[in-house]
Design a protein around this motif. Structure first.
Motif, PDB file in Angstrom:
ATOM      1  N   PHE A  68       0.806  -1.217   0.000  1.00  0.00           N
ATOM      2  CA  PHE A  68       0.000   0.000   0.000  1.00  0.00           C
ATOM      3  C   PHE A  68       0.840   1.269   0.000  1.00  0.00           C
ATOM      4  O   PHE A  68       0.311   2.370   0.124  1.00  0.00           O
ATOM      5  N   GLY A  69       2.155   1.129  -0.111  1.00  0.00           N
ATOM      6  CA  GLY A  69       3.014   2.297  -0.207  1.00  0.00           C
ATOM      7  C   GLY A  69       3.648   2.679   1.118  1.00  0.00           C
ATOM      8  O   GLY A  69       3.454   2.031   2.154  1.00  0.00           O
ATOM      9  N   THR A  70       4.416   3.754   1.086  1.00  0.00           N
ATOM     10  CA  THR A  70       5.124   4.240   2.266  1.00  0.00           C
ATOM     11  C   THR A  70       4.238   5.207   3.045  1.00  0.00           C
ATOM     12  O   THR A  70       3.648   6.127   2.467  1.00  0.00           O
ATOM     13  N   MET A  71       4.156   4.995   4.353  1.00  0.00           N
ATOM     14  CA  MET A  71       3.312   5.824   5.211  1.00  0.00           C
ATOM     15  C   MET A  71       4.072   6.245   6.457  1.00  0.00           C
ATOM     16  O   MET A  71       5.098   5.652   6.811  1.00  0.00           O
ATOM     17  N   THR A  72       3.560   7.257   7.119  1.00  0.00           N
ATOM     18  CA  THR A  72       4.151   7.737   8.360  1.00  0.00           C
ATOM     19  C   THR A  72       3.678   6.866   9.510  1.00  0.00           C
ATOM     20  O   THR A  72       2.473   6.649   9.694  1.00  0.00           O
ATOM     21  N   VAL A  73       4.625   6.369  10.272  1.00  0.00           N
ATOM     22  CA  VAL A  73       4.316   5.453  11.375  1.00  0.00           C
ATOM     23  C   VAL A  73       4.933   6.008  12.653  1.00  0.00           C
ATOM     24  O   VAL A  73       6.109   6.389  12.675  1.00  0.00           O
ATOM     25  N   ALA A  74       4.133   6.061  13.713  1.00  0.00           N
ATOM     26  CA  ALA A  74       4.606   6.553  15.004  1.00  0.00           C
ATOM     27  C   ALA A  74       4.398   5.485  16.071  1.00  0.00           C
ATOM     28  O   ALA A  74       3.405   4.753  16.046  1.00  0.00           O
ATOM     29  N   GLY A  75       5.330   5.403  16.981  1.00  0.00           N
ATOM     30  CA  GLY A  75       5.227   4.460  18.082  1.00  0.00           C
ATOM     31  C   GLY A  75       4.312   4.976  19.172  1.00  0.00           C
ATOM     32  O   GLY A  75       3.817   6.113  19.124  1.00  0.00           O
ATOM     33  N   PRO A  76       4.057   4.174  20.201  1.00  0.00           N
ATOM     34  CA  PRO A  76       3.100   4.545  21.253  1.00  0.00           C
ATOM     35  C   PRO A  76       3.624   5.608  22.218  1.00  0.00           C
ATOM     36  O   PRO A  76       2.850   6.213  22.941  1.00  0.00           O
ATOM     37  N   TRP A  77       4.925   5.823  22.226  1.00  0.00           N
ATOM     38  CA  TRP A  77       5.493   6.722  23.232  1.00  0.00           C
ATOM     39  C   TRP A  77       5.916   8.054  22.639  1.00  0.00           C
ATOM     40  O   TRP A  77       6.791   8.729  23.153  1.00  0.00           O
ATOM     41  N   GLY A  78       5.306   8.455  21.531  1.00  0.00           N
ATOM     42  CA  GLY A  78       5.690   9.707  20.906  1.00  0.00           C
ATOM     43  C   GLY A  78       6.988   9.540  20.141  1.00  0.00           C
ATOM     44  O   GLY A  78       7.262   8.491  19.572  1.00  0.00           O
ATOM     45  N   GLY A  79       7.823  10.542  20.147  1.00  0.00           N
ATOM     46  CA  GLY A  79       9.079  10.468  19.418  1.00  0.00           C
ATOM     47  C   GLY A  79       8.880  10.802  17.950  1.00  0.00           C
ATOM     48  O   GLY A  79       7.766  11.087  17.486  1.00  0.00           O
ATOM     49  N   GLU A  80       9.963  10.785  17.212  1.00  0.00           N
ATOM     50  CA  GLU A  80       9.934  11.148  15.804  1.00  0.00           C
ATOM     51  C   GLU A  80       9.306  10.032  14.972  1.00  0.00           C
ATOM     52  O   GLU A  80       9.756   8.898  15.010  1.00  0.00           O
ATOM     53  N   PRO A  81       8.229  10.333  14.201  1.00  0.00           N
ATOM     54  CA  PRO A  81       7.640   9.307  13.327  1.00  0.00           C
ATOM     55  C   PRO A  81       8.640   8.877  12.260  1.00  0.00           C
ATOM     56  O   PRO A  81       9.548   9.628  11.886  1.00  0.00           O
ATOM     57  N   VAL A  82       8.462   7.682  11.736  1.00  0.00           N
ATOM     58  CA  VAL A  82       9.325   7.167  10.684  1.00  0.00           C
ATOM     59  C   VAL A  82       8.473   6.780   9.485  1.00  0.00           C
ATOM     60  O   VAL A  82       7.256   6.564   9.607  1.00  0.00           O
ATOM     61  N   SER A  83       9.111   6.713   8.327  1.00  0.00           N
ATOM     62  CA  SER A  83       8.410   6.306   7.111  1.00  0.00           C
ATOM     63  C   SER A  83       8.678   4.828   6.857  1.00  0.00           C
ATOM     64  O   SER A  83       9.835   4.405   6.765  1.00  0.00           O
TER      65      SER A  83
END
Length: 357
Positions: A68-83
């Motif tokens: 489905f392509g590259t999306m922005t993913v964030a963990g449960p504890w905040g921090g910088e999202p990753v692709s």
């Protein structure tokens, strides 16, 4: 000793590693056909299309992976999202792909087909600082909250998805539609059936549009084994040449020192009637014995090294009996070559000069 021991050890370790590679290939690649299609055209696949493939003789299972392509993913504890790339996997795919879970539950449980859950690879879990999935870890993918059901540490039939977020296909389509950016279909076959299945698989999936599919067919296991052994043979020649040079120089140095230290003995033997040929034979025999014993010890140590390394890595133990038995005699020949110069010098030594020394 060290040179010949290294020859046996390196040849045995390389052969064991090569056999491990071939066996792993036989288990996975030789029993797998991969169909890949880019673009949205592959989104028209249905479970009925895959069922036609599953019914083929020699097919053990089919996995459908939709990207489905590259999306922005964030963990449960905040921090910088990753692709990260996000994919959807059809029911039963994790079993077909032989995914190994480090912890948690896979997605092949029917009740999870439309649930907001996901699997992640161990690397993704580390990047997002995810807690143990059994403790209710979650992540946010393109604004959607997903519960993490498990962490995968190995998926040998499609290792690239270890760095992706994996959802049940139905759940992914409910969030992002049924249009895939690309599709992979992994067909697990019985041994020797992969080429036959590959010849007809894409006709069964989308007979109206064959050109969109790329079919990856595994090479013959015999050709792979021959290729591996050819590469290893080149390495054997290099190691053997180095071992020969090191052995000759070492024994030549040892015998030269021996001749210098035993000049009085040489003179005495000549005075007692030894001919130059007898002196030459004496030192040549000693050089041969030194080389033979060194080769015997080196062969034993090399075999032991192969056994230890193979067991430690879970490889099959492969030791060439011809090489292991030939190494002591090779050591003897190296001893003769290395001792040739010192033996000639000893044979030419004058009795009077030797006794004065």
């Amino acid at each position: 000793l060290l040179g010949l021991g290294s020859l046996v050890a390196m040849s045995g370790v390389a052969a064991s590693m090569g056999e491990s590679v071939v066996r792993r290939f036989d288990r996975y690649a030789a029993t797998q056909v991969l169909l890949s299609a880019p673009g949205a055209g592959s989104s028209h696949i249905t479970e009925a299309d895959l069922d036609r493939v599953r019914r083929l003789e020699g097919v053990d299972g089919v996995a459908w992976v939709c990207h489905f392509g590259t999306m922005t993913v964030a963990g449960p504890w905040g921090g910088e999202p990753v692709s990260l790339d996000v994919i959807g996997a059809s029911p039963g795919s994790m079993t077909v792909l032989e995914a190994h879970l480090a912890v948690g539950t896979d997605l092949d449980v029917p009740v999870l087909a439309d649930k907001p859950v996901a699997l992640v690879g161990a690397g993704v879990a580390h990047r997002l600082s995810l807690a143990n999935p059994q403790d209710g870890a979650s992540l946010v993918v393109d604004g959607h909250n997903l519960g993490v059901m498990g962490v995968i540490d190995d998926i040998p039939r499609l290792p690239m998805i270890l760095n992706q977020v994996i959802l049940p296909l139905q759940a992914a389509e409910e969030r992002w539609g049924s249009t895939c950016t690309s599709t992979d279909i992994v067909i697990r076959t019985q041994p020797a059936w992969a080429p036959s299945v590959a010849a007809v698989a894409r006709q069964l999936v989308t007979p109206e549009d064959l050109d969109q599919w790329t079919v990856a067919v595994p090479p013959s296991p015999d050709s792979l084994r021959q290729s591996v052994m050819t590469d290893l043979s080149v390495m054997y020649v290099v190691v053997a040449a180095i071992s020969l040079a090191v052995g000759v120089l070492s024994i030549a140095n040892t015998m030269s020192v021996s001749v210098l230290e035993r000049r009085s003995e040489i003179g005495l033997r000549r005075a007692l009637g030894y001919s130059p040929q007898g002196i030459f034979t004496l030192f040549s025999t000693e050089a041969f014995i030194i080389g033979f014993l060194g080769g015997l010890t080196g062969s034993a140590l090399g075999c032991l090294t192969v056994i230890v390394i193979a067991i430690a890595n879970g490889w099959p133990i492969v030791i060439g009996p011809v090489l292991a038995l030939a190494v002591p005699w090779l050591g003897g020949v190296i001893g003769l070559l290395g001792g040739l110069g010192p033996a000639i010098r000893a044979a030419r030594t004058s009795p009077a000069a030797a006794l004065r020394a």
